[in-house]
Design an enzyme around this catalytic site. Structure first.
Site, PDB file in Angstrom:
ATOM      1  N   LYS A 261       0.840  -1.195   0.000  1.00  0.00           N
ATOM      2  CA  LYS A 261       0.000   0.000   0.000  1.00  0.00           C
ATOM      3  C   LYS A 261       0.880   1.252   0.000  1.00  0.00           C
ATOM      4  CE  LYS A 261      -3.761   2.317   2.503  1.00  0.00           C
ATOM      5  NZ  LYS A 261      -3.066   3.526   3.017  1.00  0.00           N
ATOM      6  N   HIS A 285      -1.445   8.007   0.896  1.00  0.00           N
ATOM      7  CA  HIS A 285      -1.702   8.046   2.339  1.00  0.00           C
ATOM      8  C   HIS A 285      -2.725   9.119   2.698  1.00  0.00           C
ATOM      9  CE1 HIS A 285      -0.046   6.052   5.958  1.00  0.00           C
ATOM     10  NE2 HIS A 285      -0.542   7.084   6.597  1.00  0.00           N
ATOM     11  N   ARG A 288      -1.515  12.710   3.362  1.00  0.00           N
ATOM     12  CA  ARG A 288      -0.931  12.974   4.676  1.00  0.00           C
ATOM     13  C   ARG A 288       0.591  12.889   4.709  1.00  0.00           C
ATOM     14  NH1 ARG A 288      -4.567  12.541   8.930  1.00  0.00           N
ATOM     15  NH2 ARG A 288      -3.206  11.405  10.343  1.00  0.00           N
ATOM     16  N   GLY A 320      -9.578   9.694  -1.692  1.00  0.00           N
ATOM     17  CA  GLY A 320     -10.412  10.686  -2.352  1.00  0.00           C
ATOM     18  C   GLY A 320     -11.793  10.226  -2.746  1.00  0.00           C
ATOM     19  N   ILE A 321     -12.127   8.952  -2.570  1.00  0.00           N
ATOM     20  CA  ILE A 321     -13.440   8.447  -2.972  1.00  0.00           C
ATOM     21  C   ILE A 321     -14.483   8.912  -1.963  1.00  0.00           C
ATOM     22  CG2 ILE A 321     -14.836   6.371  -3.323  1.00  0.00           C
ATOM     23  CD1 ILE A 321     -12.189   4.962  -4.136  1.00  0.00           C
TER      24      ILE A 321
END
Length: 391
Positions: A261, A285, A288, A320-321
């Protein structure tokens, strides 16, 4: 034509924006800022959401469509929808018992929940409440012995997927957290105490469930650590880059699906393929870590449509979803699966124990409606409905 909602949820909160507004009233400001904040000027935080607006779908109103099926196969399991719940650190601080609420909801609705190493419920408890369906995200420890012990615990509970976080070589510079003192670990100053007192439901729930702690890491901590000592422990335990060699060592140890990830570049994708990982979650992230990078969906578009990777590795998206429309857009530009963190935390902040199920059903209802609009019956057909991308 019926307007009946296929996936029932609280009609007072039909969108992520509605959940966010309610959650902001119920969560102390210092904890809400920790959830919401990005690094530096938070430009990439905004970019993550705004870039979705530049992806356009085309409807096919006269085309015949079969029965809509949102189920998605991933790593040998079939999930009821093409999304899951992202790992979020300190979840129990933002809303008491949040990890258990969300893991239970995910297990019931057959979607994946990912537990973070620095969340507030243990590997063993999450495996129990999720009926063995929860994934785990590893912050790579500096000591191999600790890494190995955590992996052995994951094997013992038959964790289906191990996710290794790669995009935190150092903690991001987040101005909101610096001001509030909510760093790793959190510090309670007078302002934070007053903010907590202004949120009585949060306070009562915290008393019921106890002060949140890093439950997965408890076996490795000395008893009675104060905040300063806890900070030193965290710095000793998790400071350092995740390298090619470290991931390769985990690949040798972990027999199940392995996901990285934080991947955003071709160079890291090439390394992931060489190591033999099973999937990547394209992510920055949540805005962030690096304010000067591109949005997660922009990285996804470039990587998912590269012939060198297509069909060789699962390429997923996080960041962002905020709606089922965004989920549809993500699939249209090449995502195999998607994860969301903040929307689910807004859900539990707004609706408590009901927030997990509400948010799952809300996203399912959104996505179902989009599939009706563009006339497709399977998730993998969204690519047929991509009109244009203007990012």
């Amino acid at each position: 034509m019926s307007n009946k909602i296929q996936f029932p949820y609280h009609s007072g909160y039909p969108s992520v924006a509605d959940l966010r507004r309610k959650a902001k009233c119920r969560i102390p400001k210092f904890a809400f800022d920790y959830l919401e904040g990005g690094c530096n000027e938070e430009l990439n935080l905004a970019r993550n959401e705004n870039d979705f607006d530049q992806i356009y779908l085309k409807p096919r109103y006269l085309e015949k469509t079969g029965t809509i099926d949102m189920s998605t196969e991933l790593f040998g399991r079939t999930y009821s929808a093409p999304f899951g719940i992202s790992p979020v650190g300190l979840q129990g601080l933002m809303w008491p018992n949040a990890p258990e609420i969300l893991a239970k909801a995910a297990g019931k609705h057959k979607i994946p929940y990912i537990l973070s190493t620095v969340s507030t419920l243990s590997i063993e408890r999450i495996a129990e409440v999720s009926e063995g369906s929860a994934w785990f995200q590893l912050y790579h420890p500096t000591e191999d012995a600790l890494r190995d012990d955590i992996i052995n615990r994951l094997k013992a509970v038959e964790c289906p997927v191990l996710v290794v976080l790669v995009d935190v070589p150092a903690f991001g510079l987040r101005y909101r957290e610096i001001k509030s003192g909510l760093s790793m670990p959190p510090k309670m100053n007078i302002n934070n105490i007053l903010q907590a007192m202004a949120c009585p439901t949060w306070g009562i729930k915290t008393l019921q469930h106890g002060i949140p702690s890093f439950a997965t890491l408890k076996p490795y901590m000395e008893k009675g650590l104060d905040l300063a000592q806890l900070g030193q422990f965290m710095n000793r335990t998790f400071t350092g880059k995740v390298t090619f060699e470290k991931i390769k060592a985990i690949r040798d140890l972990w027999p199940g699906p392995l996901v990285l990830k934080g991947i955003a570049t071709e160079e890291d994708m090439n390394d992931a393929l060489q190591i033999g990982v099973d999937g990547v979650i394209v992510s920055n992230h949540g805005g962030r870590q690096l304010d000067a990078s591109e949005s997660s969906v922009s990285s996804l578009i470039r990587l998912a449509n590269n012939s060198a990777y297509k069909g060789k590795i699962k390429i997923m998206l996080d960041g962002g979803i905020r709606s089922g429309v965004d989920l549809a857009r993500a699939h249209a530009v090449g995502s195999d699966f998607n994860f969301m963190g903040r929307p689910f935390m807004y859900g539990v902040g707004a609706l408590g124990d009901e927030g997990g199920e509400h948010t799952i059903n809300m996203f399912k209802a959104h996505l179902y409606q989009v599939m009706q609009q563009v006339s497709i019956d399977k998730i993998n057909r969204f690519s047929e409905r991509l009109q244009s991308v203007r990012i």
